[in-house]
Scaffold this motif. Sequence first.
Motif, PDB file in Angstrom:
ATOM      1  N   ILE A  32      -5.667 -15.564   1.847  1.00  0.00           N
ATOM      2  CA  ILE A  32      -6.271 -14.240   1.765  1.00  0.00           C
ATOM      3  C   ILE A  32      -5.264 -13.253   1.186  1.00  0.00           C
ATOM      4  O   ILE A  32      -4.113 -13.205   1.634  1.00  0.00           O
ATOM      5  CB  ILE A  32      -6.720 -13.722   3.153  1.00  0.00           C
ATOM      6  N   PHE A  33      -5.711 -12.510   0.182  1.00  0.00           N
ATOM      7  CA  PHE A  33      -4.965 -11.330  -0.252  1.00  0.00           C
ATOM      8  C   PHE A  33      -5.745 -10.131   0.275  1.00  0.00           C
ATOM      9  O   PHE A  33      -6.874  -9.889  -0.128  1.00  0.00           O
ATOM     10  CB  PHE A  33      -4.832 -11.266  -1.776  1.00  0.00           C
ATOM     11  N   SER A  34      -5.137  -9.408   1.183  1.00  0.00           N
ATOM     12  CA  SER A  34      -5.797  -8.253   1.787  1.00  0.00           C
ATOM     13  C   SER A  34      -5.275  -6.965   1.167  1.00  0.00           C
ATOM     14  O   SER A  34      -4.064  -6.786   1.005  1.00  0.00           O
ATOM     15  CB  SER A  34      -5.542  -8.235   3.299  1.00  0.00           C
ATOM     16  N   SER A  35      -6.187  -6.055   0.826  1.00  0.00           N
ATOM     17  CA  SER A  35      -5.784  -4.776   0.235  1.00  0.00           C
ATOM     18  C   SER A  35      -5.185  -3.844   1.274  1.00  0.00           C
ATOM     19  O   SER A  35      -4.756  -2.739   0.957  1.00  0.00           O
ATOM     20  CB  SER A  35      -6.982  -4.103  -0.435  1.00  0.00           C
ATOM     21  N   SER A  36      -5.138  -4.286   2.526  1.00  0.00           N
ATOM     22  CA  SER A  36      -4.561  -3.497   3.616  1.00  0.00           C
ATOM     23  C   SER A  36      -3.772  -4.404   4.549  1.00  0.00           C
ATOM     24  O   SER A  36      -4.231  -5.495   4.899  1.00  0.00           O
ATOM     25  CB  SER A  36      -5.688  -2.795   4.387  1.00  0.00           C
ATOM     26  N   ASP A  37      -2.600  -3.976   4.980  1.00  0.00           N
ATOM     27  CA  ASP A  37      -1.812  -4.754   5.937  1.00  0.00           C
ATOM     28  C   ASP A  37      -2.529  -4.889   7.275  1.00  0.00           C
ATOM     29  O   ASP A  37      -2.433  -5.921   7.939  1.00  0.00           O
ATOM     30  CB  ASP A  37      -0.450  -4.085   6.167  1.00  0.00           C
ATOM     31  N   PHE A  38      -3.240  -3.835   7.687  1.00  0.00           N
ATOM     32  CA  PHE A  38      -3.908  -3.864   8.989  1.00  0.00           C
ATOM     33  C   PHE A  38      -5.027  -4.910   9.005  1.00  0.00           C
ATOM     34  O   PHE A  38      -5.158  -5.689   9.952  1.00  0.00           O
ATOM     35  CB  PHE A  38      -4.464  -2.478   9.332  1.00  0.00           C
ATOM     36  N   ALA A  39      -5.834  -4.930   7.937  1.00  0.00           N
ATOM     37  CA  ALA A  39      -6.876  -5.955   7.836  1.00  0.00           C
ATOM     38  C   ALA A  39      -6.244  -7.341   7.718  1.00  0.00           C
ATOM     39  O   ALA A  39      -6.745  -8.326   8.273  1.00  0.00           O
ATOM     40  CB  ALA A  39      -7.777  -5.675   6.627  1.00  0.00           C
ATOM     41  N   GLY A  40      -5.118  -7.407   6.999  1.00  0.00           N
ATOM     42  CA  GLY A  40      -4.396  -8.670   6.860  1.00  0.00           C
ATOM     43  C   GLY A  40      -3.903  -9.194   8.205  1.00  0.00           C
ATOM     44  O   GLY A  40      -3.970 -10.390   8.485  1.00  0.00           O
ATOM     45  N   LEU A  41      -3.429  -8.280   9.045  1.00  0.00           N
ATOM     46  CA  LEU A  41      -2.971  -8.661  10.384  1.00  0.00           C
ATOM     47  C   LEU A  41      -4.128  -9.229  11.204  1.00  0.00           C
ATOM     48  O   LEU A  41      -3.980 -10.246  11.880  1.00  0.00           O
ATOM     49  CB  LEU A  41      -2.373  -7.436  11.095  1.00  0.00           C
ATOM     50  N   GLY A  42      -5.290  -8.572  11.133  1.00  0.00           N
ATOM     51  CA  GLY A  42      -6.465  -9.070  11.839  1.00  0.00           C
ATOM     52  C   GLY A  42      -6.869 -10.449  11.359  1.00  0.00           C
ATOM     53  O   GLY A  42      -7.215 -11.334  12.161  1.00  0.00           O
ATOM     54  N   ALA A  43      -6.811 -10.646  10.036  1.00  0.00           N
ATOM     55  CA  ALA A  43      -7.160 -11.950   9.460  1.00  0.00           C
ATOM     56  C   ALA A  43      -6.216 -13.030   9.981  1.00  0.00           C
ATOM     57  O   ALA A  43      -6.653 -14.137  10.341  1.00  0.00           O
ATOM     58  CB  ALA A  43      -7.106 -11.877   7.936  1.00  0.00           C
ATOM     59  N   ILE A  44      -4.936 -12.729  10.038  1.00  0.00           N
ATOM     60  CA  ILE A  44      -3.948 -13.698  10.534  1.00  0.00           C
ATOM     61  C   ILE A  44      -4.253 -14.081  11.981  1.00  0.00           C
ATOM     62  O   ILE A  44      -4.217 -15.261  12.359  1.00  0.00           O
ATOM     63  CB  ILE A  44      -2.519 -13.116  10.420  1.00  0.00           C
ATOM     64  N   GLN A  45      -4.590 -13.086  12.801  1.00  0.00           N
ATOM     65  CA  GLN A  45      -4.907 -13.359  14.208  1.00  0.00           C
ATOM     66  C   GLN A  45      -6.077 -14.331  14.334  1.00  0.00           C
ATOM     67  O   GLN A  45      -6.045 -15.273  15.128  1.00  0.00           O
ATOM     68  CB  GLN A  45      -5.229 -12.043  14.934  1.00  0.00           C
ATOM     69  N   GLU A  46      -7.119 -14.113  13.524  1.00  0.00           N
ATOM     70  CA  GLU A  46      -8.311 -14.966  13.597  1.00  0.00           C
ATOM     71  C   GLU A  46      -8.037 -16.358  13.032  1.00  0.00           C
ATOM     72  O   GLU A  46      -8.483 -17.369  13.599  1.00  0.00           O
ATOM     73  CB  GLU A  46      -9.475 -14.313  12.843  1.00  0.00           C
TER      74      GLU A  46
END
Length: 260
Positions: A165-179
């Motif tokens: 995943i390339f996330s345009s936001s670090d916060f959304a990226g963090l959520g993706a990593i958790q899931e």
Amino acid sequence: GIEEELHPEGYHVIICQTHEDEKREIENINTLLNAQVDGILMSISNVTKENELVIKRVISKSVPLIFFDRKLNLDGVSSVTINDFEGGYAATKHLIEEGCTKIAHLAGDQSLEIYKNRFKGYKQALVDNGLKFNEKYVLRTKSNVDAGINAAKTLLQLDTPPDAIFSSSDFAGLGAIQEVKEQGFKIPNDFCVVGFGNEPFTKFMELSISSVDQSPMEMGKMAAKVFLEQINNADNLKIEKKVVLVPELLTRKSSNRQNK
């Protein structure tokens, strides 16, 4: 960055938050104009419109207006941004170089130019490296952790789920990593993630997150310098400066595969 540059010159910085609220944004600008501020440095909300009367009011009063990060394309108004296309391209290319072939994108609000350009960079990097663009891999998400969690859930339920995943936001990226971790994938061996923004938490986590640095300090300093040029020379008010900074990709544990 803005304050560091302006305080020695005798200017005081007033900070106003819009929280992506149009009414609050208009109130903030009107309050600043009524207080007769020397200039306004602004990162627009996702509801700001190019024909907004309050923006026209700023321009009509000859108050220096400088956009930073998020901008409108207005004649005679200067801006300081980073090359979001290049940042999106570099992040996606890095994932490809790490061996990822099914790269998803958490695209952010496409009404904002910064997210639109990050998406374009992502798409172009796929094309240039012989990977097929898959619309199912692109989700419009807000820039928060919950949005990233929900996006990752959706992506991992696909018949052919992504491997990055390339996330345009670090916060959304963090959520993706958790899931992704919650579902038993090992990062980065099974799944890689790159964010955008280089938020402070990205480097201090046990699983540090790769991210595109927006150079906020440099951006602030440059916006302040553009303001000083305009305020110190009345003729410069008519000069339109478009400063575009070069983004830097910082690769960390979330995308650096040790055994390629």
